[in-house]
Design an enzyme around this catalytic site. Sequence first.
Site, PDB file in Angstrom:
ATOM      1  CE  LYS A   1      33.470  44.564  40.733  1.00  0.00           C
ATOM      2  NZ  LYS A   1      34.880  44.294  40.538  1.00  0.00           N
TER       3      LYS A   1
ATOM      4  NE  ARG B   1      34.814  39.267  46.528  1.00  0.00           N
ATOM      5  CZ  ARG B   1      34.105  40.399  46.484  1.00  0.00           C
ATOM      6  NH1 ARG B   1      33.865  40.987  45.307  1.00  0.00           N
ATOM      7  NH2 ARG B   1      33.657  40.951  47.595  1.00  0.00           N
TER       8      ARG B   1
END
Length: 359
Positions: A299, A334
Amino acid sequence: MERVYLRPTAFVDSPVGLDEAAQRLAGGLIWFSAVEIIRRSGATVTRELVPVSDIAARLPDLGDRATQAWQRLTAPRPALTLRERTIRLDQPQVMGIVNVTPDSFSDAGQLADATKAIEAGHAMAAAGAAIIDVGGESTRPGAQPVWEGDESGRVIPVVRALAGAGNAVSVDTRKAVVMAVALEAGAAMINDVSALTFDNRSAEVLRGASCPVVLMHHQGSPETMQQNPTYDGPALLEVYDWLEARVESAVAAGIDRARIIVDPGIGFGKNVQHNLELMNGLALFHGLGCPLLLGASRKRTIGALSNEAPPDQRLGGSLTLALKAAEQGAQIIRVHDVFETVQALRVWRGLRDAALTAL
């Protein structure tokens, strides 16, 4: 109106010798010896650190909501049943990401071809991923919606092949039509980044299914969510309240609470500081009584903290966040880099087992 939250903290390797001074977190591999009692009334937030041994005496004054949160913090999470597969939640499990999209932020569309996506999914399963999450619509910042027909066309061949080989397959979608055809093709779980707010038909599809569903927090839509995201109070508490409301809404719509998984939505309507606040307070979300999924792999926050490293150079930061999640009891992590994350978690688990043996 005052709201009270309980955040587990002061984590320890083992409860051995601590008697009632430590509690197991959500039936997992983590024990905690203190709780941060957070009180919020309007704009005023106060925090108090209390030993676990004192919590029982404090609960009557903290109210029913806090009592319920305490019960949920210490209750084990049942295993997930994904068709023929049983996924234990007493230890962290890895979910591998397969983006069948031409504009994925993480891999620049390398898996847009179904054959490559299927190969990648098999490789992730072989590397230790318990669940393969297949997505056909990018929800990166600035992404535009994809027609449900195109999205279905991307994911169904991949779902059918991976599920047909015995893998536990999740589908990352906001659309009821895609959910329905994916479940028919063999998917056993739905991961909705909109928490069932994008398509008002989604709850009906899931009510009739027996699959788990992930409700993820978001602020705004992918097109606009990163344009100066703001919160009225601490992001941690705002996200908790929002997820609490979405869980109750899903239950009211006929979805069994035991099938609901929550995700705080790292990067979905949050700036770097918001994301770090969520990571540091992640254990709070166990008070919702649902398994906790964390998706922070590659991210933007990692790049912001590492000289703007591009997505394919964020492995180190991704592993750091994965281990931070495991250390706060997250049940599902995840990730894009399955082999490396599984290896990191196995070493982490080994260290915990060694600590228990030594005691």
